[in-house]
Design a protein around this motif. Structure first.
Motif, PDB file in Angstrom:
ATOM      1  N   SER A  61       0.851  -1.204   0.000  1.00 39.04           N
ATOM      2  CA  SER A  61       0.000   0.000   0.000  1.00 39.04           C
ATOM      3  C   SER A  61       0.877   1.241   0.000  1.00 39.04           C
ATOM      4  O   SER A  61       1.994   1.223   0.513  1.00 39.04           O
ATOM      5  N   PRO A  62       0.386   2.346  -0.546  1.00 38.82           N
ATOM      6  CA  PRO A  62       1.200   3.548  -0.731  1.00 38.82           C
ATOM      7  C   PRO A  62       1.698   4.129   0.590  1.00 38.82           C
ATOM      8  O   PRO A  62       1.035   3.996   1.633  1.00 38.82           O
ATOM      9  N   LEU A  63       2.839   4.767   0.498  1.00 37.90           N
ATOM     10  CA  LEU A  63       3.526   5.262   1.684  1.00 37.90           C
ATOM     11  C   LEU A  63       3.915   6.732   1.498  1.00 37.90           C
ATOM     12  O   LEU A  63       4.528   7.089   0.503  1.00 37.90           O
ATOM     13  N   THR A  64       3.514   7.568   2.462  1.00 38.77           N
ATOM     14  CA  THR A  64       4.025   8.941   2.487  1.00 38.77           C
ATOM     15  C   THR A  64       4.856   9.104   3.753  1.00 38.77           C
ATOM     16  O   THR A  64       4.396   8.771   4.845  1.00 38.77           O
ATOM     17  N   VAL A  65       6.095   9.594   3.588  1.00 37.61           N
ATOM     18  CA  VAL A  65       6.928   9.928   4.737  1.00 37.61           C
ATOM     19  C   VAL A  65       7.071  11.446   4.753  1.00 37.61           C
ATOM     20  O   VAL A  65       7.601  12.038   3.807  1.00 37.61           O
ATOM     21  N   ALA A  66       6.564  12.072   5.798  1.00 40.67           N
ATOM     22  CA  ALA A  66       6.604  13.534   5.935  1.00 40.67           C
ATOM     23  C   ALA A  66       7.737  13.909   6.875  1.00 40.67           C
ATOM     24  O   ALA A  66       7.819  13.385   7.990  1.00 40.67           O
ATOM     25  N   ILE A  67       8.614  14.799   6.427  1.00 40.74           N
ATOM     26  CA  ILE A  67       9.765  15.206   7.236  1.00 40.74           C
ATOM     27  C   ILE A  67       9.859  16.728   7.285  1.00 40.74           C
ATOM     28  O   ILE A  67       9.889  17.387   6.250  1.00 40.74           O
ATOM     29  N   ASP A  68       9.885  17.283   8.495  1.00 43.32           N
ATOM     30  CA  ASP A  68      10.055  18.723   8.679  1.00 43.32           C
ATOM     31  C   ASP A  68      11.311  18.986   9.493  1.00 43.32           C
ATOM     32  O   ASP A  68      11.845  18.082  10.152  1.00 43.32           O
ATOM     33  N   GLY A  69      11.741  20.230   9.468  1.00 43.52           N
ATOM     34  CA  GLY A  69      12.873  20.618  10.306  1.00 43.52           C
ATOM     35  C   GLY A  69      13.370  21.988   9.916  1.00 43.52           C
ATOM     36  O   GLY A  69      13.087  22.473   8.827  1.00 43.52           O
ATOM     37  N   PRO A  70      14.126  22.629  10.818  1.00 42.86           N
ATOM     38  CA  PRO A  70      14.682  23.951  10.525  1.00 42.86           C
ATOM     39  C   PRO A  70      15.859  23.858   9.554  1.00 42.86           C
ATOM     40  O   PRO A  70      16.285  22.760   9.185  1.00 42.86           O
ATOM     41  N   SER A  71      16.360  25.009   9.153  1.00 42.51           N
ATOM     42  CA  SER A  71      17.464  25.113   8.209  1.00 42.51           C
ATOM     43  C   SER A  71      18.735  24.432   8.742  1.00 42.51           C
ATOM     44  O   SER A  71      19.147  24.689   9.869  1.00 42.51           O
ATOM     45  N   GLY A  72      19.320  23.579   7.927  1.00 44.14           N
ATOM     46  CA  GLY A  72      20.567  22.928   8.303  1.00 44.14           C
ATOM     47  C   GLY A  72      20.402  21.746   9.235  1.00 44.14           C
ATOM     48  O   GLY A  72      21.388  21.189   9.734  1.00 44.14           O
ATOM     49  N   SER A  73      19.158  21.316   9.454  1.00 43.46           N
ATOM     50  CA  SER A  73      18.934  20.165  10.342  1.00 43.46           C
ATOM     51  C   SER A  73      19.327  18.862   9.654  1.00 43.46           C
ATOM     52  O   SER A  73      19.563  17.842  10.306  1.00 43.46           O
ATOM     53  N   GLY A  74      19.379  18.882   8.314  1.00 43.91           N
ATOM     54  CA  GLY A  74      19.746  17.683   7.561  1.00 43.91           C
ATOM     55  C   GLY A  74      18.574  17.040   6.851  1.00 43.91           C
ATOM     56  O   GLY A  74      18.698  15.961   6.283  1.00 43.91           O
ATOM     57  N   SER A  82      16.985  17.591   4.013  1.00 47.09           N
ATOM     58  CA  SER A  82      17.110  17.289   2.578  1.00 47.09           C
ATOM     59  C   SER A  82      17.986  16.062   2.351  1.00 47.09           C
ATOM     60  O   SER A  82      17.597  15.152   1.607  1.00 47.09           O
ATOM     61  N   SER A  83      19.154  16.031   2.960  1.00 46.48           N
ATOM     62  CA  SER A  83      20.076  14.900   2.781  1.00 46.48           C
ATOM     63  C   SER A  83      19.416  13.599   3.224  1.00 46.48           C
ATOM     64  O   SER A  83      19.496  12.582   2.536  1.00 46.48           O
ATOM     65  N   VAL A  84      18.756  13.641   4.367  1.00 46.42           N
ATOM     66  CA  VAL A  84      18.144  12.437   4.925  1.00 46.42           C
ATOM     67  C   VAL A  84      16.960  11.976   4.058  1.00 46.42           C
ATOM     68  O   VAL A  84      16.825  10.787   3.751  1.00 46.42           O
ATOM     69  N   SER A  85      16.135  12.937   3.633  1.00 44.11           N
ATOM     70  CA  SER A  85      14.949  12.595   2.840  1.00 44.11           C
ATOM     71  C   SER A  85      15.337  11.990   1.494  1.00 44.11           C
ATOM     72  O   SER A  85      14.731  11.013   1.039  1.00 44.11           O
TER      73      SER A  85
END
Ligand code: ADP
Ligand code: CDP
Length: 223
Positions: free
Chosen positions: A1-14, A16-19
């Motif tokens: 079944s479809p999967l959405t992973v939502a990731i938030d964070g402040p600038s420089g928390s990482g 983008s790299s992690v996602s």
């Protein structure tokens, strides 16, 4: 079944790299919502719009001829057939992007587009990793996984200074401060990303390597 992973964070928390790494590893699509706000800021500046003119910038958001790749291995983004993948990372954009991102009509329009992309990729790619400031709370509050990536201000400043200036000396840290601390303060007037909302798992990465953070997020998503 479809999967959405939502990731938030402040600038420089990482986030983008992690996602990106997570999307790659799981074979999912990837959406950098910050790049969409940056593309709008680029276009508004290109057209010499007054960023303080709320109605004008909101109309620009609705007209924005944006194409954004959802391939984690190919971060291409274009406005009206102009490839702006590199340009939107410039300091002048980072310095002004919050002015368009705090426009509530702009947020309504970009969120609408983000939800469309999420729906499309759930059907087409089996799911998507989406990162930004308001993904866990507003764009995709029903995501299967919701994660807030945090790090101390000191750690985030050092990471950004190293990334942008190649060094985290006193001078480089000072030059980075506006891009990180001031921007977070402005952004946090319209989004809740400095603390985890109900049901969102917070991960403090101040003392973790990027590899350790990716493993930790993998563990959360595998359950
Ligand atoms: P964000 O998208 O939250 O602004 P990025 O993913 O762009 O953050 O990361 C900012 C910089 O910090 C990049 O140069 C990245 O390689 C580095 N970085 C990310 N996570 C870590 C970590 N846990 N430890 C050290 N450096 C990191
Ligand atoms: O540089 P960094 O990776 O921290 O920022 P980004 O993710 O590229 O986001 C750039 C800017 O877009 C942020 O400073 C916010 O002003 C805005 N943004 C937002 O308002 N909501 C989002 N979901 C994502 C980004």
């Amino acid at each position: 079944s479809p999967l959405t992973v939502a990731i938030d964070g402040p600038s420089g928390s990482g986030k983008s790299s992690v996602s990106r790494a997570l999307a790659r590893d799981l074979g999912l699509a990837y959406l950098d919502t910050g790049a969409m706000y940056r593309a709008l800021a680029w276009w508004a500046l290109e057209r010499e719009l007054d960023l303080q003119d709320q109605a004008l910038v909101a109309q620009a958001a609705r007209d924005l001829p944006l194409r954004i790749s959802t391939d984690p291995d190919e971060q291409a983004l274009s406005v009206d057939d102009t490839d702006v993948t590199q340009e939107i990372r410039q300091t002048r954009i980072s310095a002004q992007v919050s002015a368009v991102a705090t426009n509530l009509d702009v947020r309504g329009e970009l969120r609408r587009r983000q939800r469309e992309i999420i729906e499309q990729e759930r059907q087409r790619s089996g799911g998507i990793v989406v990162e930004g400031r308001d993904i866990t709370t507003v764009v995709a509050p029903d995501a299967e996984h919701r994660i807030l990536i945090t790090a101390s201000e000191e750690a985030r400043l050092a990471r950004r200074a190293l990334e942008v200036h190649g060094s985290a000396g006193a001078e480089q840290l000072a030059a980075t401060r506006d891009q990180v601390v001031r921007r977070d303060a402005d952004d946090s007037t319209v989004s809740t990303f400095l603390e985890a909302a109900d049901g969102v798992v917070a991960l403090d990465t101040s003392d973790l390597t990027l590899e350790q953070v990716i493993s930790a997020v993998h563990a959360l998503v595998r359950g």
